[in-house]
Design an enzyme around this catalytic site. Structure first.
Site, PDB file in Angstrom:
ATOM      1  CB  VAL A   1      30.620  38.896  57.802  1.00 26.17           C
ATOM      2  CG1 VAL A   1      32.057  38.450  58.018  1.00 26.17           C
ATOM      3  CG2 VAL A   1      29.721  37.696  57.553  1.00 26.17           C
ATOM      4  CD  GLU A   2      33.530  43.595  55.946  1.00 24.87           C
ATOM      5  OE1 GLU A   2      34.107  44.221  56.853  1.00 24.87           O
ATOM      6  OE2 GLU A   2      34.136  43.061  55.000  1.00 24.87           O
ATOM      7  CB  SER A   3      29.590  46.657  60.446  1.00 23.69           C
ATOM      8  OG  SER A   3      28.391  46.536  59.686  1.00 23.69           O
TER       9      SER A   3
ATOM     10  CE1 TYR B   1      34.641  39.943  55.769  1.00 22.00           C
ATOM     11  CE2 TYR B   1      34.745  38.825  53.646  1.00 22.00           C
ATOM     12  CZ  TYR B   1      34.362  39.905  54.411  1.00 22.00           C
ATOM     13  OH  TYR B   1      33.702  40.951  53.832  1.00 22.00           O
TER      14      TYR B   1
END
Length: 553
Positions: A155-157, A261
């Site tokens: 999700v982040e990167s 998110y």
């Protein structure tokens, strides 16, 4: 008298027999122990060690040869009945799920539809994360954290260790500079701990653990706070309390990014939990360490490290993405992550090379007009490194003084994933066809907004072209690229084909003459060629780039 002597003699014979039997038994036990040791002992397999310079602990029962046959059989039965760890890492991750995934919310359904309809994306991020996922899962389980969190770097990167956002977040866990420093992630010219696989994972676990406690064990609120900050989530909770509304994640008024998110993570977890339901087959990732952490004891040229480990320099950078330059940081951390299968070879080769030979050195003689900053920049190092190496108490230098400077052992361009080379590659990547690349040098007083406004784009796009965050400093002299898109004719009947032309100024030419010749405006030439446009006059041999409509003549 003779009767007494007979009893003494009999007792002596009995005692002598007992001692002899005892000696024979002890001798046989020692022989059995040595035989067992010779037959069962195997050397430690360093290819199965996942952490720095360690070997698997030996169970106390392994050398207990005095156990009876019944005890041995019992141990073998227990070992046979003990569940074996899964071979597939996804199974291990699935077994550690703890979050409530039985949620039916429109935001979650939307994310599920997107991920399940993009299996190629899931394959790419899984393959990218294969180097790091075992370590992350192992550390999460040691910290008693749900293994759904192992999917958070997707999700982040997208499991890109070099991922950098416009908000200055960096690394697989996307720490912003301030939070990174708060959790011990140093950031300087040589090294950025936010991209260090080991350190950033430990920092993420510490941060998430604190957030989970702050929100009384509610992982959804902790994850929301990880994305938008604990203050944002706390304020949203207080607002709902005042209005008499529920305070669970789904009821809170949070930023748009945060509202998506948490559902993204839950959607990924639902697909991994039951991939067949979503018509997805995860790529196989072995449930075993990918890398070992090797103590290198000092600075080391990364090209030399790649050669010693018999791997590509890209593999070195992908496992050690925190190192920005051509070598590890002079001040540490003095370790490298090396693929398990190559760790023993790397250690053996490293032991053969003295520390003084692990980076290349040159002797530089100071010339008139030199200063330490310029010398450091021209040799891809820093003033502090030169000062430390040469035991200097100040930055003052004198003509003729000799300085020892560590330099890259290979061509700088060969360090393909260093910070500088990644930037060049990013700046060379055209965002579309028929775009013209403008090289722009930042002037005093410039800002991203001013430059983007001048070239009819926006600050976010300009920052993305140059791998920057919107808040990154913009120092005079910094080189930026701008990708211009040619304007189309308003009248569709006037067909146009735009071509990029590089024209060399000839004797007698002026920019106005060139503009007239190619049917473009003087302002357009100056916009396309900012460095030439700033000159009062152009000189023969100067080159200007033009966007010319070859159909319109």
């Amino acid at each position: 008298m003779s009767k007494h002597f007979f009893w003494v003699l009999l007792i002596s014979l009995v005692l002598t027999g007992c001692q002899t039997a005892s000696n024979i038994q002890n001798s046989n036990s020692k022989t059995d122990l040595e035989a067992d040791a010779d037959s069962d002992a195997t050397p430690a397999d360093v290819n199965k060690i996942g952490f720095i310079d360690t070997v698997p602990p030996v169970s106390p029962d392994d050398n207990d040869t005095s156990s009876s046959t019944q005890d041995v059989n019992t141990q073998e039965q227990q070992k046979a009945s003990k569940p074996q760890p899964p071979k597939d890492l996804w199974t291990r991750i699935r077994n550690g799920f703890k979050l409530n995934l039985n949620v039916d919310k429109p935001r979650l359904s939307s994310q599920l539809r997107w991920f399940s309809s993009h299996p190629g994306y899931l394959d790419r991020v899984s393959k990218r994360g294969e180097r790091y996922l075992y370590y992350i899962v192992d550390q999460l389980q040691k910290a008693h954290i749900p293994t759904e969190i192992a999917l958070l770097p997707i999700v982040e990167s997208g499991f890109d260790p070099f991922g950098y956002s416009h908000g200055q977040a960096s690394g697989p866990w996307q720490f912003i500079p301030s939070t990174g420093r708060m959790y011990g992630l140093d950031q300087d010219w040589w090294y950025d701990g936010r991209r260090d696989i080991i350190d950033s994972t430990h920092a993420a676990i510490a941060y998430l653990t604190r957030l989970n406690k702050m929100f009384d064990g509610n992982w959804l609120l902790a994850l929301a706070a990880y994305n938008s900050g604990e203050g944002t989530v706390l304020n949203a909770i207080q607002k709902n309390k005042r209005e008499g509304k529920p305070t669970d994640f789904w009821a809170l008024d949070l930023p748009k990014e945060t509202r998506a998110y948490v559902p993204k993570l839950l959607a990924l977890a639902k697909i991994i939990k039951d991939p067949a339901k979503y018509h997805y087959k995860p790529i196989f990732i072995p449930n075993k360490p990918y890398f070992e952490s090797v103590n290198i004891g000092g600075q080391l040229d990364l090209a030399q490290a790649a050669k010693m480990a018999d791997i590509s320099i890209d593999e070195v950078y992908l496992l050690n993405p925190a190192f920005n330059q051509w070598a590890t940081a002079p001040d540490g951390p003095h370790r490298l992550l090396i693929p398990v299968k190559k760790a023993a070879l790397f250690r053996a080769n490293l032991a053969k090379i003295p520390k003084k030979d692990r980076v290349t050195w040159i002797r530089y003689r100071v010339e008139a007009g030199d200063n330490l900053r310029a010398i450091a920049k021209s040799h891809n190092t820093t003033v502090n490194v030169i000062e430390d190496v040469n035991k200097m108490s100040s930055t003052l230098i004198r003509v003729g003084q000799e300085l020892m400077i560590p330099v890259a052992g290979n061509k700088i361009s060969s360090y393909t994933l260093s910070s500088h080379q990644r930037l060049l590659a990013k700046q060379d990547r055209a965002p579309g066809r028929n775009r013209i690349k403008i090289n722009y040098t930042v002037q005093p007083g410039d800002s991203l907004w001013a430059i983007s406004n001048k070239y009819d784009t926006d600050s976010t796009t300009l920052a993305r072209w140059n791998n920057m965050g919107l808040a990154d400093p913009l120092r005079p002299g910094k080189k930026l690229v701008i990708w211009l898109e040619p304007k189309r004719q308003a009248n569709s009947s006037n067909r146009s084909i735009i071509k990029k032309v590089v024209y060399t100024i000839r004797s007698g030419d002026s920019l106005a003459m060139v503009a007239n010749k190619f049917k473009v405006t003087l302002n357009e030439i100056k916009k396309w060629n900012p460095e030439v446009g700033e000159q009062k006059y152009v000189q023969p041999g100067d080159k200007v780039t033009l966007l010319v409509n070859v159909v319109g003549g």
